[in-house]
Design an enzyme around this catalytic site. Structure first.
Site, short mmCIF file in Angstrom:
data_model
loop_
_atom_site.label_atom_id
_atom_site.label_comp_id
_atom_site.label_asym_id
_atom_site.label_seq_id
_atom_site.Cartn_x
_atom_site.Cartn_y
_atom_site.Cartn_z
N TRP A 4 2.00 4.99 -2.63
CA TRP A 4 1.99 5.62 -4.06
C TRP A 4 3.31 5.09 -4.81
CZ3 TRP A 4 -0.26 10.41 -5.47
CH2 TRP A 4 -1.35 10.71 -4.84
N TYR B 136 0.77 -1.03 0.03
CA TYR B 136 -0.09 0.11 -0.05
C TYR B 136 0.89 1.40 -0.11
CZ TYR B 136 -3.00 3.88 1.54
OH TYR B 136 -3.72 4.87 1.49
#
Length: 666
Positions: free
Chosen positions: A28, A26
């Site tokens: 960017w 999890y």
């Protein structure tokens, strides 16, 4: 190393089953769509037999659970509200709860080719659109945008909203025809509001009652947009400001009017309010996960520490599985999770933690196996964000450093050892995947891959001028009902009320915060010098530091009361931990409030009083508790703390140096 990891994956699957593997990933990661770390890892784990996964996000994981109960689906307000051009053409008053922080609008998953939001914010000033900024921080709206500042006490926006709502009803300024045709539950909330007038609200939020009444009257007299940032739902009881904001907009009767009604996330992400193309860009298929077990994403420490425990989530009772292997690629939970001392303990429980990383982040430093991964500049990919104007050809700028390999290459090597390489790669190299995915995606109007790659990008067809489901709903709620049980906006929800959650009743409500013995409110918001924790060791982020530590913003009165001067190293602490930061004094913050951005790489020192982060990560201070039993969302935006000038020589910051590694046992 891949042989060792393949053997460990086999062991965990054989002894504990695929549910015992948590596929974290999890974060960017890269702007590239093919080398998107989550997609690569989840494709691999799905082919391996599945994994326990996560749902929702730290950013808006509370809202995406609540909104389907209130308006039918989250996208109705998160992705399909009034666009910025519609707002600047029609809106007369923007009431911005949490502001519209410009620092956040330069990012969106996949990237942004053209940054339009700063120009739209400037247009608010050029067109004399009135803005009411509701935030403890004046910096939550650009200084170039004139505004009336309502510096509320942190976490009390709901009280202000209810006081505004009471004034609208008490003075007959609410739209009864709209409420009758488009909403259900008004009678329930009207009864609840009887004892919550502007005087009550003033005692809670710190805004004078006369100012609250005056703002309500202006809202009723103008085309008004009520907007709530995602930050307001990242707190305890975070469902309430979103629901109360919708209530306020419904009372005005302007939901579905161009530039009026309700918005959620303007200033929280670059694509909120964008009117660019609505196109799904080329992406790597992940396949299907045979394991159905999941957690709400912010409950990772609970998952690792409490196997077999049950918890509530959106009307269900779920059970935490027994996780034995955590596989993480493309993210850094020691950035976005709360109570990092607890997370350190949680990371010590599984048998094995595996991380792909280009940098020695805190997550990598707490892992058992670290596989060096490439940076975006070291590989080829597609780039493009939600509602972006272009698909970008991301050419490799430099060769991979040292032994770094991209996630696809690492996982392909693992898949070969585990016997499903053909299923994972489908016989393609990374470049061949780019060609395949592009040619499968492109329409007749788009150039072939070779021309696209040589040109450096492709301008996508324009999107609709606006895309608001509320306009269709307002035009005919019977033909275009919402996906709620009533087909209407549910100002009170029998479904939510039926769950029986004391921390999320069936209508918008003021819920008293838990008592605290610490005097200051800490706001742990997003930074202005980096994306979350990315490139915190880079020159732009490091230039913002004070004595090499993250800056903490303090009101001069609070600093003077504690003998703190600008540039001092200070210790911020509560009963969970402490961190050091560099003092920055400004009167653009409400007294009694300090602000410390997230993203400073966690640099812990164990002390007799607990964990001390010498670099300034606020998540040593934030509580690892859910927003509510409804959403189990992140509540890491606020904490209660004390602050003092640090006495003596502060410990050095060491996160810019690689760790000392123990030799691998043979």
């Amino acid at each position: 190393m891949l042989d060792l990891l393949a053997a460990e994956l086999r062991r965990v699957r054989a002894e504990h089953g695929n549910e015992a593997i948590f596929g974290g990933s999890y974060g960017w990661a890269s702007a590239g769509r093919f080398h998107h770390a989550q997609s690569q890892l989840h494709r691999f784990l799905n082919l391996f037999g599945g994994f326990t996964g996560s749902r929702n996000s730290y950013s808006n994981g509370t809202s995406v659970v609540l909104l389907p109960h209130v308006v039918g689906d989250a996208d109705t307000v998160l992705r399909k509200a009034s666009s910025w051009p519609t707002i600047t053409a029609n809106t007369e008053l923007v009431v911005a709860f949490g502001g519209i922080p410009a620092k956040n609008v330069f990012v969106t998953p996949g990237g942004i080719t053209r940054h339009g939001t700063p120009g739209h914010l400037a247009a608010l000033a050029e067109r004399n659109i009135e803005v009411a900024l509701v935030s403890p921080l004046r910096t939550d709206l650009p200084p170039t945008v004139p505004a009336t500042w309502y510096p509320v006490e942190p976490g009390t926006d709901v009280a202000l909203m209810l006081g505004l709502a009471h004034t609208l009803i008490a003075e007959g300024l609410h739209d009864l025809a709209f409420l009758d045709r488009y909403c259900v539950g008004f009678d329930t909330v009207a009864e609840y509001l009887k004892e919550r007038d502007a005087d009550w609200a003033a005692g809670v939020c710190g805004i004078p009652a006369d100012d609250i009444r005056a703002l309500a009257r202006r809202m009723a007299a103008k085309r008004t947009l009520v907007t709530v940032t995602w930050s307001l739902q990242r707190i305890r009881y975070g469902e309430q400001p979103v629901w109360a904001g919708l209530l306020l907009a419904a009372l005005l009767g302007q939901i579905g009017l161009p530039g009026g009604g309700f918005g959620h996330g303007y200033g929280s992400m670059g694509d909120v309010g964008d009117n660019g193309p609505v196109v799904r860009l080329p992406h790597l298929p992940q396949g299907t996960n045979p394991v159905r077990t999941f957690i709400p994403v912010a409950r990772i420490a609970d998952l690792l520490l409490n196997p077999g425990d049950t918890y509530d989530y959106d009307g269900k009772v779920l059970t935490y599985p027994d996780i034995r292997l955590v596989y993480w690629a493309g993210g850094n939970p020691f950035h976005h999770h709360q109570d990092l001392a607890r997370l350190r303990t949680a990371f010590g429980r599984p048998d094995t933690i595996v991380v792909h990383e280009p940098h020695w982040t805190a997550t990598a430093r707490h892992a058992d196996i670290v596989l060096p991964a490439t940076l975006p500049l070291e590989r080829e990919d597609f780039g493009g964000g939600r509602r972006d104007t272009h698909l970008i050809a991301m050419h490799r700028a430099v060769d991979p450093y040292g032994e770094a390999r991209d996630d696809h290459d690492i996982l392909a090597g693992l898949a070969r050892r585990l016997g499903f390489a053909d299923g994972f790669t489908e016989g393609r190299t990374a470049r061949e995947w780019l060609v395949h995915l592009y040619e499968k995606w492109r329409t007749a109007d788009a150039p072939g891959f070779a021309d696209f790659w040589a040109a450096g990008g492709y301008q996508l067809p324009p999107g609709p001028t606006d895309f608001t489901l509320f306009e269709r709903f307002r035009a005919d709620p019977d033909k275009n009902p919402l996906k709620t049980p009533s087909g209407r906006i549910e100002l009170a929800s029998d479904t939510v009320g039926g769950f029986g959650y004391d921390d999320c009743p069936g209508h918008p409500a003021w819920l008293e915060p838990e008592p605290s013995g610490f005097p200051l409110h800490l706001i742990a918001n997003q930074p202005s010098t980096r994306l979350h924790s990315q490139l915190d060791v880079g020159p732009v982020s490091r230039a913002s530091k004070v004595d090499g530590r993250e800056p903490v913003t303090i009101n001069p009165a609070d600093a003077a009361n504690r003998g703190i001067a600008a540039g001092d190293v200070v210790r911020i602490f509560n009963d969970r931990g402490a961190c050091l930061a560099g003092a920055v004094l400004t009167d653009a913050i409400r007294p009694g409030v300090v602000q410390l951005a997230t993203g400073a790489w966690f640099d812990p020192v164990d002390t007799p009083d607990g964990v001390l982060c010498v670099h300034g990560n606020p998540n040593v201070l934030t509580a690892d508790v859910p927003s509510s039993r409804l959403s189990q969302g992140c509540a890491g935006q606020h904490a209660r703390v004390q602050i003092e000038r640090y006495a003596g020589t502060p410990p050095p910051v060491t996160v810019t140096e690689p760790p000392t590694l123990a030799p691998l046992a043979r």
